[in-house]
Design an enzyme around this catalytic site. Structure first.
Site, mmCIF file in Angstrom:
data_model
loop_
_atom_site.group_PDB
_atom_site.id
_atom_site.type_symbol
_atom_site.label_atom_id
_atom_site.label_comp_id
_atom_site.label_asym_id
_atom_site.label_seq_id
_atom_site.Cartn_x
_atom_site.Cartn_y
_atom_site.Cartn_z
ATOM 1 N N ASP A 65 -4.005 4.922 2.238
ATOM 2 C CA ASP A 65 -4.486 6.122 1.516
ATOM 3 C C ASP A 65 -3.385 6.911 0.827
ATOM 4 O OD1 ASP A 65 -4.830 8.288 4.477
ATOM 5 O OD2 ASP A 65 -3.147 7.183 3.611
ATOM 6 N N ASP A 141 22.888 12.956 1.715
ATOM 7 C CA ASP A 141 24.303 12.583 1.590
ATOM 8 C C ASP A 141 24.568 11.200 2.201
ATOM 9 O OD1 ASP A 141 25.760 14.918 4.093
ATOM 10 O OD2 ASP A 141 24.178 13.405 4.280
ATOM 11 N N HIS A 145 25.713 8.110 -0.042
ATOM 12 C CA HIS A 145 26.938 7.480 0.454
ATOM 13 C C HIS A 145 26.787 5.962 0.398
ATOM 14 C CE1 HIS A 145 30.363 7.101 3.519
ATOM 15 N NE2 HIS A 145 29.759 5.938 3.655
ATOM 16 N N GLU A 146 25.665 5.467 0.932
ATOM 17 C CA GLU A 146 25.484 4.009 1.001
ATOM 18 C C GLU A 146 25.310 3.400 -0.385
ATOM 19 O OE1 GLU A 146 26.017 4.677 4.936
ATOM 20 O OE2 GLU A 146 26.427 3.020 3.602
ATOM 21 N N HIS A 149 28.531 2.903 -2.141
ATOM 22 C CA HIS A 149 29.258 1.684 -1.763
ATOM 23 C C HIS A 149 28.872 0.529 -2.683
ATOM 24 C CE1 HIS A 149 31.600 2.811 1.691
ATOM 25 N NE2 HIS A 149 30.551 3.223 2.383
ATOM 26 N N TYR A 160 37.679 -2.941 2.052
ATOM 27 C CA TYR A 160 37.314 -2.024 3.139
ATOM 28 C C TYR A 160 38.355 -2.052 4.262
ATOM 29 C CZ TYR A 160 33.720 0.807 5.483
ATOM 30 O OH TYR A 160 32.998 1.820 6.051
ATOM 31 N N GLU A 169 35.492 4.817 1.315
ATOM 32 C CA GLU A 169 34.726 5.773 2.103
ATOM 33 C C GLU A 169 34.698 7.156 1.451
ATOM 34 O OE1 GLU A 169 32.792 6.130 4.972
ATOM 35 O OE2 GLU A 169 32.488 4.062 4.338
ATOM 36 N N ASN A 181 24.056 17.978 -3.432
ATOM 37 C CA ASN A 181 24.109 19.223 -4.196
ATOM 38 C C ASN A 181 23.564 20.440 -3.446
ATOM 39 O OD1 ASN A 181 24.711 20.792 -6.437
ATOM 40 N ND2 ASN A 181 22.654 20.518 -7.322
ATOM 41 N N GLU A 191 25.296 16.462 8.069
ATOM 42 C CA GLU A 191 24.848 17.647 8.829
ATOM 43 C C GLU A 191 23.352 17.603 9.147
ATOM 44 O OE1 GLU A 191 26.079 17.613 5.837
ATOM 45 O OE2 GLU A 191 24.621 18.526 4.475
ATOM 46 N N THR A 195 23.688 14.719 15.592
ATOM 47 C CA THR A 195 23.346 15.437 16.844
ATOM 48 C C THR A 195 22.139 16.363 16.653
ATOM 49 O OG1 THR A 195 24.937 17.183 16.299
ATOM 50 C CG2 THR A 195 25.711 15.353 17.677
ATOM 51 N N ASP A 201 26.579 21.454 13.328
ATOM 52 C CA ASP A 201 27.713 20.521 13.300
ATOM 53 C C ASP A 201 27.469 19.424 12.267
ATOM 54 O OD1 ASP A 201 27.066 18.219 16.059
ATOM 55 O OD2 ASP A 201 25.732 19.085 14.548
ATOM 56 N N ASP A 231 38.914 0.979 13.239
ATOM 57 C CA ASP A 231 38.152 1.469 12.080
ATOM 58 C C ASP A 231 38.702 0.888 10.784
ATOM 59 O OD1 ASP A 231 37.643 4.689 10.476
ATOM 60 O OD2 ASP A 231 36.238 2.997 10.651
ATOM 61 N N HIS A 236 37.322 5.578 8.012
ATOM 62 C CA HIS A 236 36.543 6.812 8.188
ATOM 63 C C HIS A 236 37.423 7.943 8.695
ATOM 64 C CE1 HIS A 236 33.330 3.749 8.557
ATOM 65 N NE2 HIS A 236 32.623 4.644 7.907
HETATM 66 C C1 LIG Z 1 28.096 -1.433 9.939
HETATM 67 C C2 LIG Z 1 29.514 -1.466 9.502
HETATM 68 C C3 LIG Z 1 30.024 -0.074 9.241
HETATM 69 C C4 LIG Z 1 29.451 0.431 7.935
HETATM 70 C C5 LIG Z 1 29.896 1.858 7.773
HETATM 71 C C6 LIG Z 1 29.012 2.580 6.743
HETATM 72 S S1 LIG Z 1 29.381 2.198 5.107
HETATM 73 C C7 LIG Z 1 29.255 4.052 6.852
HETATM 74 O O1 LIG Z 1 30.326 4.519 6.532
HETATM 75 N N1 LIG Z 1 28.228 4.770 7.268
HETATM 76 C C8 LIG Z 1 28.371 6.201 7.311
HETATM 77 C C9 LIG Z 1 27.009 6.809 7.547
HETATM 78 C C10 LIG Z 1 27.081 8.257 7.203
HETATM 79 C C11 LIG Z 1 27.348 8.664 5.884
HETATM 80 C C12 LIG Z 1 27.424 10.009 5.567
HETATM 81 C C13 LIG Z 1 27.212 11.006 6.576
HETATM 82 C C14 LIG Z 1 26.989 10.560 7.937
HETATM 83 C C15 LIG Z 1 26.928 9.203 8.257
HETATM 84 C C16 LIG Z 1 29.354 6.628 8.379
HETATM 85 O O2 LIG Z 1 30.091 7.582 8.176
HETATM 86 N N2 LIG Z 1 29.320 5.926 9.524
HETATM 87 C C17 LIG Z 1 30.186 6.330 10.659
HETATM 88 C C18 LIG Z 1 29.318 6.708 11.824
HETATM 89 C C19 LIG Z 1 31.091 5.161 11.058
HETATM 90 O O3 LIG Z 1 30.737 4.002 10.691
HETATM 91 O O4 LIG Z 1 32.112 5.436 11.714
HETATM 92 ZN ZN LIG Z 2 30.554 4.093 4.253
#
Ligand SMILES: CCCCC[C@H](S)C(=O)N[C@@H](Cc1ccccc1)C(=O)N[C@@H](C)C(=O)O
Ligand SMILES: [Zn+2]
Length: 313
Positions: A65, A141, A145-146, A149, A160, A169, A181, A191, A195, A201, A231, A236
């Site tokens: 629907d 965000d 972000h993805e 990539h 990477y 990143e 934005n 954010e 959590t 946070d 990492d 990151h």
């Molecule tokens: C699976 C292999 C790892 C891929 C990591 C992906 S690109 C990534 O960086 N994801 C983000 C997700 C995100 C983006 C913006 C805001 C919050 C969370 C990321 O930061 N992942 C963290 C948890 C990490 O992989 O350490």
């Molecule tokens: Zn990423």
């Protein structure tokens, strides 16, 4: 029955109601957006579910629907459309390949999966474990972000690992916040989905990377091994340095978010390459600002100052 664009409604991860672009067929609706310019060459935005497994893309979501209750899917679909719109309207890019490629997202990937990623073909979102994260597509965000990539992979190709990986990143965080934005003076990342039990946070801060254990200057650069535990050389972690550079730039009086985005996008797509280091990103963003605004422009000067303030250049 041929495909026809339809307008549905859905509930997002945070309980909000959104209008969705869907595709009607004989006895129901697909979670498929066929309203974008990309559709002129067959491009669509499609959202799938992995049904808590790891086979991709999984099953294209349908509904009888056109009232959608899969909250993670609603937001993955809606935010992919918003990200497409930003790239097309602000940066003149038609999907991640600039040729109108179909954008596929899969939600409910695995169980308690505290991450989201681009796998070289599509976006993938976990639901989190309910403590570290809620469903990660619930944040624009994260989605932007993805998708960024994917853009990076098709342009600069930043590998990477180590500094190129931290740049990879950082560009995803920068475009993530530009697409989102929000009026967020702290330029936070994640954010909305970090959590769920704790308010206020985030996962990262571009204004104060130290707040979430990231360096904000080259003298704090973390030399980590190129392993999962490290990492991948701290992609990151050391991203805090270019993130802080961008923050210092975009908050310079007279600099607009749109112009900052154009400069960072031009650097990413015209000047950076697979093994670019932080100093190359400095040079690329200065060159991009010069191309767009002139050698002695406010923009070019502010870019150089921003990188100098984090010890690059
Ligand atoms: C699976 C292999 C790892 C891929 C990591 C992906 S690109 C990534 O960086 N994801 C983000 C997700 C995100 C983006 C913006 C805001 C919050 C969370 C990321 O930061 N992942 C963290 C948890 C990490 O992989 O350490
Ligand atoms: Zn990423």
């Amino acid at each position: 029955v041929n495909h026809a664009a339809a307008t549905g409604t859905g509930t997002g991860v945070l309980g909000d109601t959104k209008t969705l672009n869907t595709d009607s067929y004989s006895s129901g609706y697909y979670l498929r957006d066929i309203t974008k310019p990309m559709y002129s060459t067959g491009g669509k935005i499609e959202t799938y579910t992995a049904n808590y497994g790891t086979a991709l893309p999984g099953t294209l979501l349908t509904d009888a629907d056109n009232v959608w209750t899969d909250r993670a899917a609603v937001d993955a679909h809606y935010y992919a459309g918003k990200t497409y719109d930003y790239y097309y309207n602000k940066l003149g890019r038609n999907s991640f390949d600039n040729r109108g490629a179909t954008m596929k997202s899969t939600v409910h990937y695995s169980r308690n999966y505290n991450n989201a990623f681009w796998n070289g073909t599509q976006m993938v979102y976990g639901d989190g474990d309910g403590r570290q994260f809620t469903s990660l597509s619930g944040a624009l965000d994260v989605v932007a972000h993805e998708i960024t990539h994917a853009v990076t992979e098709r342009t600069a190709g930043l590998v990477y690992e180590y500094q190129p990986g931290a740049l990879n990143e950082s560009f995803s965080d920068v475009l993530g916040n530009l697409v989102e934005n929000k009026n967020d003076p702290k330029w936070l990342l994640g954010e909305d989905v970090t959590t769920p039990g704790i308010a206020g946070d985030a996962l990262r801060s571009m204004s104060n990377p130290n707040e979430y254990d990231q360096p904000d200057h080259m003298n704090e650069y973390r030399n980590l091994p190129n392993t999962r535990e490290g990492d991948w050389g701290g992609v990151h972690i050391n991203s805090g340095i270019p993130n802080k550079a961008f923050y210092n730039f975009v908050t310079t009086p007279g600099i607009t978010k749109d112009n900052a985005g154009k400069i960072w996008y031009r650097a990413l797509t015209q000047y950076l390459t697979s093994y670019s280091q932080f100093v190359d990103a400095r040079n690329a963003t200065i060159q991009a600002a010069t191309d767009l605004f002139g050698a002695n422009s406010l923009e070019a000067t502010a870019v150089a100052n921003a990188w100098a303030s984090v010890g690059v250049g």
